[in-house]
Scaffold this active site. Structure first.
Site, short mmCIF file in Angstrom:
data_model
loop_
_atom_site.label_atom_id
_atom_site.label_comp_id
_atom_site.label_asym_id
_atom_site.label_seq_id
_atom_site.Cartn_x
_atom_site.Cartn_y
_atom_site.Cartn_z
N ASN B 293 -15.15 43.07 -39.59
CA ASN B 293 -14.87 42.67 -40.89
C ASN B 293 -14.86 41.20 -40.97
OD1 ASN B 293 -14.82 45.47 -41.76
ND2 ASN B 293 -12.96 45.38 -40.93
N ARG B 295 -13.86 38.57 -42.55
CA ARG B 295 -12.96 38.23 -43.83
C ARG B 295 -11.52 38.34 -43.58
NH1 ARG B 295 -11.54 43.64 -44.98
NH2 ARG B 295 -12.86 44.76 -44.75
#
Lengths: 78, 452
Positions: B293, B295
């Site tokens: 991911n 982020r």
């Protein structure tokens, strides 16, 4: 007297099961008791809206993808 | 790096927007908060220096509208855009559009987002960096014979997946060779019918798998890890309870896991905060990379509590070109932290969403509550149900569970149904206390447990 179908939850009202599919019920159509007439999206989950009683000549008061509040009248029918 | 006088545009909502506004302001920045028509009175709007409306309630017409968000950020005179999590945070198109407008995207490059967002490319990248991935077939399997020899090599149970499937569709778990011979032709014709492609892949199936993930930070040249989290308590593939560190790992396993994540991050020249997700096989004592991911993550606070880092501030600083402010040897694990997600859902009614009006709130002292709530706030029904995250930190896991139970006991949010009663019950459960669970444990537990 017209029968009302109210919205059980606040959210966004959908008349179709998916964007590319036909509506659950066409304008002016008839519904059976317990039939699904639309979906309400609330907090990213979808809930079916059903007609409590049978009726004819259904008239929607809320557009597809319209915002609704709990208790709002979604449709009227005879 | 002095960021005072710079303007940060927050392209998100809810509790993470609040977190980012506060982080930006603490760095001396002016923070402009984007919001939909339905979010005009949200907490992040109230505390931001300025707010800009970006469209109607429907996220597709506001928070997910790339052109509109970029135009609003440009018009607001922003220097940088923080995408939060969800919405456009992992959209390479958005990252490119932000940079094309001459602004800084708080996150990795669009190319990195694209590369790590594609399952096959992410897996290939992991293999290249020497990060273990779930053992599986080398490409498609066409015959039962080929399937049998791959399965013999992997060891049963195995999982067969439709090559053209996705989102959990077209997956079967196969217990032994007999089941394989029977199910393989069925799976092929099913995949053909469902996806127009009968191609199948095979992977080792991990029973009682645990979800562990490593927090990494990079500045484009150097990368470090901030240890791991465990998020095995999930409902419908959504995490509900997260911890740091993962007590299912030994010290050696932890070191190996975290080092593998740093290798991958450095291999792609990672800039910003990111998370590598892994499955941990408790029987084989092996971990396999699943996805990355690119982020900030919902559960980032548990990492902050045990390391003392401010991940959001660090994310913003490196986006502006600063080198990482810490070295790997400066990051030490201190105690144990647990986060529980407080959602506007009624756990006694099959988690029915409950978008009500917030009444009086009492949050006990000594806990962290990252939230979008304030008294009198009417929760809009258009977005996800996360109201906030209750985070506790203590010397060890037992003490953290005790602290969590006390915190929930002393906490009240009037006017709303929340998932706090679920967490109170979990905190009392002997399996949770003993760390005896896996990624499908909670679903079974909910089946057999009456919540009240």
């Amino acid at each position: 007297m017209a029968k009302e179908i109210q919205c059980p939850l606040p959210g966004i009202f959908y008349r179709k099961p998916a964007p590319e599919e036909p509506p659950f019920v066409e304008d002016g159509g008839a519904v059976e008791a317990g039939a699904v007439i639309g979906l309400v999206e609330v907090m990213k989950s979808f809930h079916e809206v059903t007609a409590e009683e049978a009726g004819e000549n259904i008239r929607f008061e809320v557009e597809n993808e319209g915002q609704v509040t709990a208790g709002a009248v979604l449709a009227r029918m005879d | 790096m002095d960021l005072s006088g710079k303007t940060l545009f927050v392209a998100n909502r809810g509790e993470i927007a609040v977190r980012i506004v506060r982080a930006g302001q603490a760095l001396g920045m002016t923070v402009v908060q984007a919001h939909s028509e339905a979010d005009a009175d949200m907490l992040a709007v109230r505390i931001a220096d300025r707010a800009v409306e970006i469209g109607p309630a429907q996220a597709t017409k506001s928070y997910l509208d790339v052109d509109r968000v970029v135009a609003a950020a440009t018009e607001a005179g922003a220097d940088a855009v923080h995408p939060g999590y969800g919405f456009l945070s992992e959209s390479p198109r958005f990252a490119r559009a932000v940079e094309a407008a001459g602004l800084i995207f708080v996150g990795p490059s669009a190319d990195t987002i694209e590369r790590m967002g594609d399952k096959a490319r992410a897996r290939a990248t992991a293999i290249e960096a020497g990060v273990p991935v779930t053992p599986g077939s080398d490409g498609r399997i066409e015959s039962v014979d080929a399937a049998r020899s791959v399965a013999d090599e992997l060891g049963y149970p195995v999982m067969i997946k439709a090559a053209a499937g996705g989102g959990g569709r077209g997956i079967r778990v196969i217990a032994d060779a007999e089941a394989l011979a029977k199910q393989m032709p069925q799976a092929q014709s099913e995949a053909q019918a469902a996806f127009g492609d009968g191609g199948l892949y095979m992977e080792r199936f991990v029973p009682d798998a645990r979800h562990v993930e490593v927090q990494i930070l990079g500045d484009g040249t150097r990368a470090i890890h901030a240890f791991e989290r465990e998020c095995s308590l999930q409902r419908r593939r959504q995490k509900v309870w997260e911890e740091a560190p993962a007590t299912c790992l030994t010290e050696d396993e932890r070191a190996e896991l975290c080092a593998s994540a740093v290798r991958l991050a450095e291999n792609v020249g990672y800039r910003g905060a990111g998370t590598l997700e892994y499955l941990f096989d408790p029987a084989r004592r092996e971990f396999y990379f699943i996805e990355m991911n690119t982020r900030i993550q919902v559960e980032h606070p548990v990492t902050e509590m045990v390391t003392g880092l401010d991940l959001v501030a660090e994310q913003i600083r490196v986006a502006f070109g600063a080198p990482l402010s810490v070295a790997q040897e400066d990051i030490r694990l201190d105690g144990h932290a647990i986060e529980v997600r407080v959602n506007a859902e009624d756990p006694t009614k099959n988690f029915m969403p409950f978008p009500g009006v917030t009444g009086a709130m009492h949050i006990p002292d000594g806990v962290r509550f990252d939230t979008m709530l304030y008294e009198g706030y009417a929760i809009p029904p258009f977005y996800d149900s996360l109201l906030g995250k209750l985070i506790v930190h203590a010397t060890d896991r037992d003490a953290a569970i005790d602290a969590l139970a006390r915190a929930i006991d002393g906490m009240s949010i009037d006017g709303l149904k929340t998932t706090l009663p679920l967490h109170a019950a979990l905190a009392r459960d002997p399996d949770v206390r003993g760390g005896e669970y896996h990624t499908t444990w909670l679903e079974d537990w909910l089946e057999r447990t009456e919540l009240n």
